[in-house]
Design a protein around this motif. Sequence first.
Motif, PDB file in Angstrom:
ATOM      1  N   MET A  25      30.965  54.002  67.887  1.00 40.68           N
ATOM      2  CA  MET A  25      32.064  52.906  67.913  1.00 40.68           C
ATOM      3  C   MET A  25      32.952  53.268  69.181  1.00 40.68           C
ATOM      4  N   LEU A  26      33.406  52.282  69.735  1.00 40.14           N
ATOM      5  CA  LEU A  26      34.355  52.453  71.046  1.00 40.14           C
ATOM      6  C   LEU A  26      35.502  51.364  70.648  1.00 40.14           C
ATOM      7  N   TYR A  27      36.643  52.338  70.661  1.00 40.37           N
ATOM      8  CA  TYR A  27      37.863  51.656  70.338  1.00 40.37           C
ATOM      9  C   TYR A  27      38.552  51.345  71.597  1.00 40.37           C
ATOM     10  N   ARG A  78      25.105  49.278  77.151  1.00 42.51           N
ATOM     11  CA  ARG A  78      25.048  50.184  75.751  1.00 42.51           C
ATOM     12  C   ARG A  78      25.960  49.399  74.691  1.00 42.51           C
ATOM     13  N   VAL A  79      26.504  48.481  75.009  1.00 41.36           N
ATOM     14  CA  VAL A  79      27.076  47.540  73.940  1.00 41.36           C
ATOM     15  C   VAL A  79      26.007  46.902  72.921  1.00 41.36           C
ATOM     16  N   GLU A 115      24.762  36.629  71.645  1.00 44.52           N
ATOM     17  CA  GLU A 115      24.864  36.594  70.331  1.00 44.52           C
ATOM     18  C   GLU A 115      26.106  37.759  69.813  1.00 44.52           C
ATOM     19  N   ALA A 116      25.692  38.794  70.507  1.00 44.64           N
ATOM     20  CA  ALA A 116      26.273  40.217  70.134  1.00 44.64           C
ATOM     21  C   ALA A 116      27.771  40.077  70.848  1.00 44.64           C
ATOM     22  N   LEU A 143      28.038  50.687  69.455  1.00 42.12           N
ATOM     23  CA  LEU A 143      27.307  51.047  70.624  1.00 42.12           C
ATOM     24  C   LEU A 143      25.730  51.136  70.163  1.00 42.12           C
ATOM     25  N   ARG A 144      25.019  50.873  71.205  1.00 43.51           N
ATOM     26  CA  ARG A 144      23.770  51.370  71.031  1.00 43.51           C
ATOM     27  C   ARG A 144      23.168  52.930  71.087  1.00 43.51           C
TER      28      ARG A 144
END
Length: 145
Positions: A25-27, A78-79, A115-116, A143-144
Amino acid sequence: MLGVELPPPPPPVANFVTHVREGDMLYLSGQGPREADGKLWTGKVGDNVDVGLAYQHARLVGINLLAVMKEALGDLSRVKRVVKVLGMVNAVPDFENHPQVINGCSDLFIEVFGEAGHHARSAVGFGSLPGNITVEIEAIVALRN
């Protein structure tokens, strides 16, 4: 990327960092409507700033959030998905169109990620924001591996 050139990510304006990565996760800390040259858009939505202009400011904030994502990840591929967006609008007390303003950022994320880019969201009004900016938006991104 859709004809949008990402600026360098805006630096923090106080004692915090622009992002924190925890696991997958990226905050992203809140960003404001800062142009690449440093100009900040200010004003009160519903008074001296209309919904259309505030929408453009929210789109600019989305561009700045993308710049932070790219700096943090090296590559926007990478998202995995945009999970959550919190949009804050510096608005007069009787303003009611917060969602239409924050759509500026949401629409951009969907344009970029498809869609993502669809996400959970809150769009709320505030009596003031730092530096009298028109909008501030933060996000959470998965994240992937």
